[in-house]
Scaffold this motif. Sequence first.
Motif, PDB file in Angstrom:
ATOM      1  N   PRO A 187      47.992  -4.862  13.850  1.00  0.00           N
ATOM      2  CA  PRO A 187      49.431  -4.381  13.479  1.00  0.00           C
ATOM      3  C   PRO A 187      49.738  -3.198  13.142  1.00  0.00           C
ATOM      4  N   LYS A 188      51.005  -2.459  13.697  1.00  0.00           N
ATOM      5  CA  LYS A 188      51.583  -1.579  12.685  1.00  0.00           C
ATOM      6  C   LYS A 188      52.647  -1.388  12.012  1.00  0.00           C
ATOM      7  N   ARG A 189      53.029  -1.404  11.113  1.00  0.00           N
ATOM      8  CA  ARG A 189      54.272  -1.117  10.450  1.00  0.00           C
ATOM      9  C   ARG A 189      55.420   0.159  10.837  1.00  0.00           C
ATOM     10  N   ILE A 190      56.776  -0.088  11.280  1.00  0.00           N
ATOM     11  CA  ILE A 190      57.730   0.710  11.259  1.00  0.00           C
ATOM     12  C   ILE A 190      58.068   0.802  10.438  1.00  0.00           C
ATOM     13  N   PRO A 191      58.845   1.582   9.646  1.00  0.00           N
ATOM     14  CA  PRO A 191      59.771   0.885   8.224  1.00  0.00           C
ATOM     15  C   PRO A 191      61.156   1.275   8.980  1.00  0.00           C
ATOM     16  N   PRO A 192      62.008   1.255   8.503  1.00  0.00           N
ATOM     17  CA  PRO A 192      63.304   1.155   8.802  1.00  0.00           C
ATOM     18  C   PRO A 192      63.700   2.549   9.151  1.00  0.00           C
ATOM     19  N   PHE A 193      64.422   2.560  10.279  1.00  0.00           N
ATOM     20  CA  PHE A 193      64.807   3.731  10.765  1.00  0.00           C
ATOM     21  C   PHE A 193      64.201   4.466  11.152  1.00  0.00           C
ATOM     22  N   HIS A 194      63.156   4.299  11.249  1.00  0.00           N
ATOM     23  CA  HIS A 194      61.700   5.077  12.099  1.00  0.00           C
ATOM     24  C   HIS A 194      61.403   4.384  13.442  1.00  0.00           C
ATOM     25  N   TYR A 195      61.522   5.466  14.256  1.00  0.00           N
ATOM     26  CA  TYR A 195      60.250   4.778  15.547  1.00  0.00           C
ATOM     27  C   TYR A 195      59.158   5.515  15.551  1.00  0.00           C
ATOM     28  N   MET A 196      58.424   4.611  17.180  1.00  0.00           N
ATOM     29  CA  MET A 196      56.766   5.344  17.288  1.00  0.00           C
ATOM     30  C   MET A 196      56.919   5.292  18.687  1.00  0.00           C
ATOM     31  N   HIS A 197      55.889   6.304  19.202  1.00  0.00           N
ATOM     32  CA  HIS A 197      55.847   5.989  20.349  1.00  0.00           C
ATOM     33  C   HIS A 197      54.673   5.518  21.378  1.00  0.00           C
ATOM     34  N   ILE A 198      54.371   5.004  22.098  1.00  0.00           N
ATOM     35  CA  ILE A 198      53.214   4.694  22.459  1.00  0.00           C
ATOM     36  C   ILE A 198      52.963   4.863  23.701  1.00  0.00           C
ATOM     37  N   LEU A 199      51.649   5.112  23.992  1.00  0.00           N
ATOM     38  CA  LEU A 199      51.351   4.529  25.356  1.00  0.00           C
ATOM     39  C   LEU A 199      50.272   3.477  25.842  1.00  0.00           C
ATOM     40  N   ASP A 200      50.662   3.753  27.354  1.00  0.00           N
ATOM     41  CA  ASP A 200      50.175   2.439  27.710  1.00  0.00           C
ATOM     42  C   ASP A 200      49.265   2.650  28.893  1.00  0.00           C
ATOM     43  N   SER A 201      48.017   2.577  28.823  1.00  0.00           N
ATOM     44  CA  SER A 201      47.321   3.490  29.496  1.00  0.00           C
ATOM     45  C   SER A 201      46.982   2.874  30.711  1.00  0.00           C
ATOM     46  N   ASN A 202      47.242   0.970  31.159  1.00  0.00           N
ATOM     47  CA  ASN A 202      47.443   0.795  32.072  1.00  0.00           C
ATOM     48  C   ASN A 202      48.619   1.027  32.848  1.00  0.00           C
ATOM     49  N   THR A 203      49.636   1.361  31.787  1.00  0.00           N
ATOM     50  CA  THR A 203      50.937   1.812  32.911  1.00  0.00           C
ATOM     51  C   THR A 203      51.028   3.002  33.288  1.00  0.00           C
ATOM     52  N   ASN A 204      50.716   4.078  32.057  1.00  0.00           N
ATOM     53  CA  ASN A 204      50.501   5.098  31.883  1.00  0.00           C
ATOM     54  C   ASN A 204      52.157   6.408  31.139  1.00  0.00           C
ATOM     55  N   VAL A 205      52.698   5.040  30.868  1.00  0.00           N
ATOM     56  CA  VAL A 205      54.741   5.130  30.172  1.00  0.00           C
ATOM     57  C   VAL A 205      54.215   5.082  28.692  1.00  0.00           C
ATOM     58  N   THR A 206      55.161   5.274  28.013  1.00  0.00           N
ATOM     59  CA  THR A 206      55.073   5.642  27.263  1.00  0.00           C
ATOM     60  C   THR A 206      56.439   5.217  26.347  1.00  0.00           C
ATOM     61  N   MET A 207      55.804   3.980  25.726  1.00  0.00           N
ATOM     62  CA  MET A 207      57.282   3.042  25.414  1.00  0.00           C
ATOM     63  C   MET A 207      57.540   3.506  23.760  1.00  0.00           C
ATOM     64  N   LEU A 208      59.163   3.084  23.645  1.00  0.00           N
ATOM     65  CA  LEU A 208      59.552   3.407  22.123  1.00  0.00           C
ATOM     66  C   LEU A 208      60.228   2.735  21.560  1.00  0.00           C
ATOM     67  N   ILE A 209      59.149   2.385  20.479  1.00  0.00           N
ATOM     68  CA  ILE A 209      59.107   0.842  19.502  1.00  0.00           C
ATOM     69  C   ILE A 209      60.127   1.242  18.032  1.00  0.00           C
ATOM     70  N   GLU A 210      61.615   0.723  18.294  1.00  0.00           N
ATOM     71  CA  GLU A 210      62.425   1.299  16.790  1.00  0.00           C
ATOM     72  C   GLU A 210      61.954   0.462  15.727  1.00  0.00           C
TER      73      GLU A 210
END
Length: 132
Positions: free
Chosen positions: A30-53
Amino acid sequence: IHLPVPPETLRTAMAPKPSRQATETMESGPKRIPPFHYMHILDSNTNVTMLIEGPLTYNLEDHQQIVAGPLSMVILSPGEYCMVGRPVVRAADGTPQRESQDGPYKLRHGDKEVRLGEQWAQPFVLYPGEYL
C-alpha cells in the motif's frame, strides 16, 4: 601473498546501498497518496503509465513501479499562469483522450499550452508525459 582483485569486484563492493526511501518505493504494497497529490505508476505488463489521484491508499502490485510521486497538484491563483509542454489531447468536454481504452494518453508532441489561473481555477494534475 597479494592476489589482484578485479575492478568489477571493487565497484560492486563500493556501490552505495539504496536509501530506505528508495527501497520503499520499489516494494509492492500500500502507498498513501494525500489530498491534492497524484502519482504516475508504470505497469510493466502493459508498459502504460497510470495516473492515480489522492486522497487514496493504492495497493502497488509486483509488476507496477512508481515513476513519479506523490506529487502536488498544480494550483494557480487568479492572475497566475503556467506553460505545459506536451499537453494531453482533450475531447470537446475537456476529458483527456487515450490512444485506446486502457492505453497511454494522447499527447500533442512539440506543443506548449498556456494555462491561466482564471480558466484553471481548480487544482490540476500533469498527465504522464506532460511537464511544466
